[in-house]
Scaffold this active site. Structure first.
Site, short mmCIF file in Angstrom:
data_model
loop_
_atom_site.label_atom_id
_atom_site.label_comp_id
_atom_site.label_asym_id
_atom_site.label_seq_id
_atom_site.Cartn_x
_atom_site.Cartn_y
_atom_site.Cartn_z
N LYS A 117 -10.20 -4.40 -5.30
CA LYS A 117 -11.05 -3.25 -5.63
C LYS A 117 -10.24 -2.15 -6.29
CE LYS A 117 -13.46 -3.39 -1.25
NZ LYS A 117 -13.68 -2.76 0.03
N LYS B 281 -3.68 -10.66 -6.88
CA LYS B 281 -5.02 -10.95 -6.34
C LYS B 281 -6.03 -9.97 -6.93
CE LYS B 281 -5.57 -8.06 -2.31
NZ LYS B 281 -5.90 -7.80 -0.97
N LYS C 9 0.83 -1.20 0.00
CA LYS C 9 0.00 0.00 0.00
C LYS C 9 0.86 1.25 0.00
CE LYS C 9 -4.21 -1.82 2.06
NZ LYS C 9 -5.09 -1.84 3.23
P1 TYM Z 1 -10.92 -6.33 3.01
O1 TYM Z 1 -12.03 -5.36 3.17
O2 TYM Z 1 -9.78 -5.97 2.10
O3 TYM Z 1 -11.47 -7.72 2.48
C1 TYM Z 1 -12.54 -8.39 3.12
C2 TYM Z 1 -12.30 -9.89 3.04
O4 TYM Z 1 -12.16 -10.31 1.67
C3 TYM Z 1 -10.98 -11.11 1.53
N1 TYM Z 1 -10.44 -10.91 0.16
C4 TYM Z 1 -10.19 -11.89 -0.72
N2 TYM Z 1 -10.33 -13.23 -0.63
C5 TYM Z 1 -9.99 -13.97 -1.72
N3 TYM Z 1 -9.53 -13.42 -2.88
C6 TYM Z 1 -9.37 -12.10 -3.01
N4 TYM Z 1 -8.94 -11.57 -4.15
C7 TYM Z 1 -9.70 -11.26 -1.89
N5 TYM Z 1 -9.68 -9.91 -1.67
C8 TYM Z 1 -10.12 -9.72 -0.41
C9 TYM Z 1 -10.04 -10.59 2.60
O5 TYM Z 1 -9.06 -11.54 2.93
C10 TYM Z 1 -11.00 -10.32 3.74
O6 TYM Z 1 -11.24 -11.51 4.47
N6 TYM Z 1 -8.08 -5.92 7.05
C11 TYM Z 1 -9.30 -6.47 6.55
C12 TYM Z 1 -10.54 -6.02 7.30
C13 TYM Z 1 -10.51 -6.25 8.77
C14 TYM Z 1 -10.71 -7.51 9.41
C15 TYM Z 1 -10.68 -7.20 10.81
C16 TYM Z 1 -10.92 -8.81 8.95
C17 TYM Z 1 -10.37 -5.31 9.73
N7 TYM Z 1 -10.49 -5.87 10.96
C18 TYM Z 1 -10.87 -8.22 11.76
C19 TYM Z 1 -11.09 -9.81 9.92
C20 TYM Z 1 -11.07 -9.51 11.30
C21 TYM Z 1 -9.48 -6.03 5.12
O7 TYM Z 1 -8.98 -5.02 4.69
O8 TYM Z 1 -10.35 -6.78 4.43
#
Ligand code: TYM
Length: 350
Positions: free
Chosen positions: A210, A207, A125
């Site tokens: 968004k 991967k 990032k």
């Molecule tokens: P975020 O918002 O980026 O993504 C949400 C969830 O989607 C999964 N994900 C994917 N899985 C498979 N293939 C992909 N291309 C892909 N892109 C995203 C992510 O692994 C995630 O599970 N840091 C986290 C949010 C967060 C969180 C937490 C998660 C904050 N606090 C506590 C679990 C527990 C995030 O940015 O997810």
């Protein structure tokens, strides 16, 4: 999912599941296949489940306030449309439970700079943002650890990209417990065996994200069927001309097969048999159709929910009340251990 349950912790029926997503624009097919779709059955398998909308994490990038409010409501509607049931799960907004921020600070004093410097997502990032590499972006995984540890979560269902953050949460919890006795539940990640890292349709070595600049690279959860089909038809493959599962040499084809299987429930053998003697065109079209069929009910339900803002607000309000009440126990325990209370209370506490 990887279920490395620890027998000494009791059965699933007494355990808590927690996960979250950022309200930063529409979710992708990767978010859905890697995370959200797995949250639904867990509601039946575990005693408690909490699904959080992490608006504070979203602030590591400058947000338009009006847009952020809208995104939060949209994400709540997405959670519900995917099948998260507010009768069985707590759905809430992170910033509406102030203990997340307080625990974030406390945990940051148990986190080493070097640990955060090693986080691959921060490095990625920071490279992408170039400007506004703020301290919040750096300490993002500490706030994530707070989200999890605040609720004694046993299991955290996430995609593979969050594995390193989960390991840090475990390390912090173990470190605190080592000093003060059992304050925190040490959480286990639940990472699906299939589709834990859905790839970019234009560059299948990355991967699906968004933030990919090309629209063709990602399927958004609410894309219209025609758009989904178009994107799959334009998906990058290779010149081998054979449909087989070889992530190293044929990452595009492997990604399409993974998505196809995740949406149809077919095994690798079944999918390969299904496409044997076929060209890539059929694989692309049928994968697109399988995705359309999987996302159709989500899109329909989402539209209905967005017409009920009062209902969504009610769910989030109730969720905040429940989450605040749950967070009190862990916070109280930790404050007491750290010496932040006087005779077990804080001035102003009821
Ligand atoms: P975020 O918002 O980026 O993504 C949400 C969830 O989607 C999964 N994900 C994917 N899985 C498979 N293939 C992909 N291309 C892909 N892109 C995203 C992510 O692994 C995630 O599970 N840091 C986290 C949010 C967060 C969180 C937490 C998660 C904050 N606090 C506590 C679990 C527990 C995030 O940015 O997810």
């Amino acid at each position: 999912m990887n279920q490395n349950d620890n027998a000494s912790e009791g059965t699933n029926q007494s355990q808590t599941v927690l996960s979250a997503a950022q309200p930063t624009g529409q979710l992708t097919l990767g978010n859905y296949l890697g995370a959200l779709r797995h949250w639904v059955p867990l509601q039946d398998q575990y005693a408690n489940s909490l699904y959080c909308i992490v608006d504070l994490h979203a602030l590591t990038v400058r947000q338009d306030p009006q847009e952020l409010r809208q995104r939060v409501m949209e994400l709540a509607a997405i959670y519900l449309a995917c099948g998260i049931d507010p009768q069985r799960s707590t759905i809430f907004i992170q910033s509406h439970v102030p203990a997340h921020s307080e625990l974030n600070w406390l945990l940051s004093t148990f986190t080493q700079m070097g640990e955060l410097e090693r986080m691959t997502q921060f490095k990625e990032k920071a490279q992408r943002h170039k400007t506004n590499i703020n301290a919040g972006l750096f300490s993002y995984p500490v706030l994530m650890a707070a989200d999890i540890l605040l609720y004694d979560a046993h299991k955290v269902p996430v995609g593979e990209d969050q594995k390193q953050h989960l390991e840090l949460a475990r390390d912090i919890a173990t470190r605190v417990n080592g000093v003060y006795g059992k304050i925190f539940q040490v959480p286990d990640p639940l990472i699906a065996k299939e589709a834990a890292r859905v790839k970019d349709l234009q560059d299948p070595t990355k991967k699906m994200s968004k933030s990919a600049p090309s629209e063709l690279a990602k399927i958004m959860l609410l894309d219209e069927p025609a758009k989904i089909l178009k994107k799959f038809k334009k998906a990058v493959t290779d010149s081998e001309g054979v449909i087989r599962y070889d992530e190293q040499n044929q990452p595009g084809v492997a990604n399409l097969l993974t998505i196809f299987r995740a949406c149809t429930g077919q095994s690798e053998e079944e999918a390969l048999a299904h496409f044997s003697h076929n060209m890539y065109g059929k694989l692309k079209v049928e994968t697109g159709e399988a995705v359309i069929a999987a996302l159709d009910p989500v899109r329909t339900r989402y539209q209905e929910l967005m017409d009920e803002p009062g209902y969504l607000a009610g769910v989030l309000k109730e969720g905040a009340v429940q989450a605040r009440a749950r967070a009190e126990g862990v916070m109280g325990r930790f404050q007491e251990a750290l010496g932040l209370t006087l005779d077990g209370t804080r001035f102003g506490d009821a």
